[in-house]
Design a protein around this motif. Structure first.
Motif, PDB file in Angstrom:
ATOM      1  N   GLY A   1      12.484  -5.470   8.822  1.00 55.11           N
ATOM      2  CA  GLY A   1      11.427  -4.768   9.524  1.00 55.11           C
ATOM      3  C   GLY A   1      11.973  -3.508  10.163  1.00 55.11           C
ATOM      4  N   ARG A   2      11.245  -2.413  10.005  1.00 51.71           N
ATOM      5  CA  ARG A   2      11.701  -1.120  10.533  1.00 51.71           C
ATOM      6  C   ARG A   2      10.561  -0.426  11.263  1.00 51.71           C
ATOM      7  NH1 ARG A   2      14.884   2.216   6.391  1.00 51.71           N
ATOM      8  NH2 ARG A   2      16.418   0.694   7.078  1.00 51.71           N
ATOM      9  N   LEU A   3      10.800  -0.056  12.506  1.00 52.12           N
ATOM     10  CA  LEU A   3       9.836   0.715  13.282  1.00 52.12           C
ATOM     11  C   LEU A   3       9.842   2.144  12.761  1.00 52.12           C
ATOM     12  CD1 LEU A   3       9.278   0.465  17.037  1.00 52.12           C
ATOM     13  CD2 LEU A   3       9.586   2.704  16.054  1.00 52.12           C
ATOM     14  N   ILE A   4       8.657   2.699  12.466  1.00 58.22           N
ATOM     15  CA  ILE A   4       8.606   4.055  11.921  1.00 58.22           C
ATOM     16  C   ILE A   4       7.856   5.037  12.812  1.00 58.22           C
ATOM     17  CG2 ILE A   4       8.930   3.375   9.514  1.00 58.22           C
ATOM     18  CD1 ILE A   4       5.889   3.685   9.136  1.00 58.22           C
ATOM     19  N   GLN A   5       7.077   4.518  13.771  1.00 53.72           N
ATOM     20  CA  GLN A   5       6.344   5.399  14.683  1.00 53.72           C
ATOM     21  C   GLN A   5       6.037   4.604  15.943  1.00 53.72           C
ATOM     22  OE1 GLN A   5       2.482   6.631  13.276  1.00 53.72           O
ATOM     23  NE2 GLN A   5       2.575   8.534  14.423  1.00 53.72           N
ATOM     24  N   GLN A   6       6.200   5.257  17.109  1.00 52.38           N
ATOM     25  CA  GLN A   6       5.990   4.554  18.372  1.00 52.38           C
ATOM     26  C   GLN A   6       5.224   5.429  19.354  1.00 52.38           C
ATOM     27  OE1 GLN A   6       9.652   3.241  20.119  1.00 52.38           O
ATOM     28  NE2 GLN A   6       8.675   2.335  21.891  1.00 52.38           N
ATOM     29  N   SER A   7       4.329   4.789  20.114  1.00 56.29           N
ATOM     30  CA  SER A   7       3.627   5.454  21.204  1.00 56.29           C
ATOM     31  C   SER A   7       3.680   4.518  22.412  1.00 56.29           C
ATOM     32  CB  SER A   7       2.174   5.760  20.829  1.00 56.29           C
ATOM     33  OG  SER A   7       1.415   4.575  20.801  1.00 56.29           O
ATOM     34  N   VAL A   8       3.077   4.913  23.494  1.00 56.96           N
ATOM     35  CA  VAL A   8       3.055   4.086  24.697  1.00 56.96           C
ATOM     36  C   VAL A   8       2.281   2.792  24.447  1.00 56.96           C
ATOM     37  CG1 VAL A   8       2.266   3.983  27.092  1.00 56.96           C
ATOM     38  CG2 VAL A   8       3.287   6.081  26.203  1.00 56.96           C
ATOM     39  N   ARG A   9       1.232   2.857  23.643  1.00 57.95           N
ATOM     40  CA  ARG A   9       0.348   1.703  23.418  1.00 57.95           C
ATOM     41  C   ARG A   9       0.755   0.813  22.254  1.00 57.95           C
ATOM     42  NH1 ARG A   9      -5.372   3.951  22.845  1.00 57.95           N
ATOM     43  NH2 ARG A   9      -5.733   1.770  22.415  1.00 57.95           N
ATOM     44  N   GLY A  10       1.555   1.324  21.332  1.00 55.44           N
ATOM     45  CA  GLY A  10       1.885   0.504  20.176  1.00 55.44           C
ATOM     46  C   GLY A  10       2.872   1.170  19.247  1.00 55.44           C
ATOM     47  N   TYR A  11       3.036   0.567  18.082  1.00 57.91           N
ATOM     48  CA  TYR A  11       3.952   1.128  17.086  1.00 57.91           C
ATOM     49  C   TYR A  11       3.520   0.724  15.681  1.00 57.91           C
ATOM     50  CZ  TYR A  11       6.217  -3.508  17.349  1.00 57.91           C
ATOM     51  OH  TYR A  11       6.485  -4.849  17.353  1.00 57.91           O
ATOM     52  N   ARG A  12       3.999   1.509  14.718  1.00 59.46           N
ATOM     53  CA  ARG A  12       3.820   1.222  13.295  1.00 59.46           C
ATOM     54  C   ARG A  12       5.163   0.794  12.737  1.00 59.46           C
ATOM     55  NH1 ARG A  12       2.488   5.920  10.287  1.00 59.46           N
ATOM     56  NH2 ARG A  12       2.309   4.490   8.557  1.00 59.46           N
ATOM     57  N   ALA A  13       5.124  -0.123  11.784  1.00 57.51           N
ATOM     58  CA  ALA A  13       6.359  -0.608  11.182  1.00 57.51           C
ATOM     59  C   ALA A  13       6.125  -0.901   9.705  1.00 57.51           C
ATOM     60  CB  ALA A  13       6.837  -1.867  11.905  1.00 57.51           C
ATOM     61  N   VAL A  14       7.218  -0.973   8.972  1.00 58.03           N
ATOM     62  CA  VAL A  14       7.190  -1.355   7.563  1.00 58.03           C
ATOM     63  C   VAL A  14       8.146  -2.528   7.368  1.00 58.03           C
ATOM     64  CG1 VAL A  14       6.490   0.885   6.651  1.00 58.03           C
ATOM     65  CG2 VAL A  14       8.919   0.396   6.971  1.00 58.03           C
ATOM     66  N   VAL A  15       7.869  -3.316   6.341  1.00 64.47           N
ATOM     67  CA  VAL A  15       8.672  -4.499   6.048  1.00 64.47           C
ATOM     68  C   VAL A  15       8.981  -4.515   4.558  1.00 64.47           C
ATOM     69  CG1 VAL A  15       8.689  -7.030   6.015  1.00 64.47           C
ATOM     70  CG2 VAL A  15       7.630  -5.814   7.934  1.00 64.47           C
ATOM     71  N   SER A  16      10.216  -4.847   4.230  1.00 70.82           N
ATOM     72  CA  SER A  16      10.579  -5.069   2.829  1.00 70.82           C
ATOM     73  C   SER A  16      11.035  -6.513   2.665  1.00 70.82           C
ATOM     74  CB  SER A  16      11.688  -4.100   2.377  1.00 70.82           C
ATOM     75  OG  SER A  16      12.891  -4.356   3.068  1.00 70.82           O
ATOM     76  N   VAL A  17      10.742  -7.070   1.497  1.00 75.51           N
ATOM     77  CA  VAL A  17      11.107  -8.451   1.178  1.00 75.51           C
ATOM     78  C   VAL A  17      11.862  -8.412  -0.147  1.00 75.51           C
ATOM     79  CG1 VAL A  17      10.250 -10.791   0.772  1.00 75.51           C
ATOM     80  CG2 VAL A  17       8.995  -9.257   2.327  1.00 75.51           C
ATOM     81  N   HIS A  18      13.098  -8.865  -0.124  1.00 77.04           N
ATOM     82  CA  HIS A  18      13.947  -8.834  -1.322  1.00 77.04           C
ATOM     83  C   HIS A  18      14.431 -10.231  -1.695  1.00 77.04           C
ATOM     84  CE1 HIS A  18      14.356  -4.577  -0.139  1.00 77.04           C
ATOM     85  NE2 HIS A  18      14.644  -4.364  -1.401  1.00 77.04           N
ATOM     86  N   VAL A  19      14.545 -10.465  -2.987  1.00 72.00           N
ATOM     87  CA  VAL A  19      15.301 -11.592  -3.523  1.00 72.00           C
ATOM     88  C   VAL A  19      16.433 -10.943  -4.300  1.00 72.00           C
ATOM     89  CG1 VAL A  19      15.315 -13.558  -5.096  1.00 72.00           C
ATOM     90  CG2 VAL A  19      13.330 -13.161  -3.631  1.00 72.00           C
ATOM     91  N   GLY A  20      17.636 -11.061  -3.772  1.00 73.65           N
ATOM     92  CA  GLY A  20      18.756 -10.323  -4.339  1.00 73.65           C
ATOM     93  C   GLY A  20      18.479  -8.835  -4.200  1.00 73.65           C
ATOM     94  N   ASP A  21      18.591  -8.089  -5.295  1.00 76.03           N
ATOM     95  CA  ASP A  21      18.308  -6.650  -5.277  1.00 76.03           C
ATOM     96  C   ASP A  21      16.856  -6.332  -5.626  1.00 76.03           C
ATOM     97  OD1 ASP A  21      20.850  -5.847  -4.536  1.00 76.03           O
ATOM     98  OD2 ASP A  21      21.564  -5.729  -6.616  1.00 76.03           O
ATOM     99  N   ASP A  22      16.073  -7.349  -5.958  1.00 77.27           N
ATOM    100  CA  ASP A  22      14.683  -7.131  -6.374  1.00 77.27           C
ATOM    101  C   ASP A  22      13.745  -7.051  -5.179  1.00 77.27           C
ATOM    102  OD1 ASP A  22      15.238  -7.146  -9.093  1.00 77.27           O
ATOM    103  OD2 ASP A  22      14.922  -9.319  -9.267  1.00 77.27           O
ATOM    104  N   LEU A  23      12.957  -5.979  -5.110  1.00 79.63           N
ATOM    105  CA  LEU A  23      11.896  -5.862  -4.121  1.00 79.63           C
ATOM    106  C   LEU A  23      10.739  -6.730  -4.612  1.00 79.63           C
ATOM    107  CD1 LEU A  23      10.768  -4.424  -1.560  1.00 79.63           C
ATOM    108  CD2 LEU A  23       9.805  -2.730  -3.125  1.00 79.63           C
ATOM    109  N   VAL A  24      10.429  -7.811  -3.876  1.00 74.95           N
ATOM    110  CA  VAL A  24       9.399  -8.743  -4.329  1.00 74.95           C
ATOM    111  C   VAL A  24       8.105  -8.612  -3.532  1.00 74.95           C
ATOM    112  CG1 VAL A  24      11.023 -10.392  -5.329  1.00 74.95           C
ATOM    113  CG2 VAL A  24      10.373 -10.606  -2.912  1.00 74.95           C
ATOM    114  N   ALA A  25       8.186  -8.040  -2.341  1.00 78.52           N
ATOM    115  CA  ALA A  25       6.993  -7.817  -1.522  1.00 78.52           C
ATOM    116  C   ALA A  25       7.329  -6.765  -0.469  1.00 78.52           C
ATOM    117  CB  ALA A  25       6.534  -9.111  -0.846  1.00 78.52           C
ATOM    118  N   GLU A  26       6.287  -6.147   0.065  1.00 82.90           N
ATOM    119  CA  GLU A  26       6.472  -5.173   1.146  1.00 82.90           C
ATOM    120  C   GLU A  26       5.187  -5.112   1.943  1.00 82.90           C
ATOM    121  OE1 GLU A  26       7.195  -1.221  -0.459  1.00 82.90           O
ATOM    122  OE2 GLU A  26       6.148  -1.799  -2.270  1.00 82.90           O
ATOM    123  N   GLY A  27       5.294  -4.596   3.140  1.00 82.68           N
ATOM    124  CA  GLY A  27       4.116  -4.523   3.979  1.00 82.68           C
ATOM    125  C   GLY A  27       4.246  -3.444   5.027  1.00 82.68           C
ATOM    126  N   GLU A  28       3.151  -3.220   5.719  1.00 85.79           N
ATOM    127  CA  GLU A  28       3.113  -2.249   6.800  1.00 85.79           C
ATOM    128  C   GLU A  28       2.066  -2.714   7.797  1.00 85.79           C
ATOM    129  OE1 GLU A  28       1.953   1.452   5.082  1.00 85.79           O
ATOM    130  OE2 GLU A  28      -0.115   0.833   4.800  1.00 85.79           O
TER     131      GLU A  28
END
Length: 167
Positions: A123-150
């Motif tokens: 999970g990585r924070l990509i934008q932040q304000s006083v009220r909240g933040y946006r983040a992205v998530v990557s899901v890997h099995v080995g080197d394979d990207l199997v899912a991602e989210g935001e």
């Protein structure tokens, strides 16, 4: 190996994970949430996820069990959604911010076998304000990207320190 996120950013395994192949030792799980279904240490029905700091990211390793399957031999997509949601919240923790998910989207890129070994979540924070933040998530099995989210999280201003404290 760098991976593109749904919104055009890049996620890669962090420096510690790349060098050692292991997650760092600083546990981020708050002791005030032992009953959490995803990360709670005292929830026997839960997933038991341990989340660690890796620089400014949150990282976890999940080992799926057969009880989490949807289609035969495949991890249920809803479990992936739970993991993405949890990592959105933890993305703020290395920055000293705890939030609650307000909005989440995720994409299943490849089937995830329940007997496929470890799943690495970042999970990585990509934008932040006083009220909240946006983040992205990557899901890997080995080197394979199997899912991602935001998603977006609202900042939680009161974190309960003990089970009896208000918050």
């Amino acid at each position: 190996m760098h991976r593109r996120t749904p919104r055009g950013g890049w996620l890669a395994p962090g420096p510690h994970y790349r060098q050692t192949g292991r997650v760092p030792d600083e546990l981020l799980n708050p002791p005030s949430c032992p009953g959490c279904f995803v990360c709670g240490s005292d929830n026997p029905s839960g997933l038991g996820l341990h989340v660690y700091r890796d620089g400014t990211d949150a990282v976890a390793v999940f080992r799926p069990e057969e009880r989490f399957q949807g289609y035969p031999d495949r991890l249920h997509g809803g479990i992936v959604g739970l993991l993405v949601d949890e990592m959105l919240v933890y993305a703020g923790a290395p920055h000293g911010v705890w939030g609650m998910t307000a909005k989440v989207r995720y994409w299943l890129r490849k089937p995830i076998p329940v007997d496929g070994g470890e799943i690495t979540l970042r999970g990585r924070l990509i934008q932040q304000s006083v009220r909240g933040y946006r983040a992205v998530v990557s899901v890997h099995v080995g080197d394979d990207l199997v899912a991602e989210g935001e998603g977006m999280c609202v900042v939680r201003t009161t974190v309960r320190q003990t089970p009896d404290a208000p918050g």
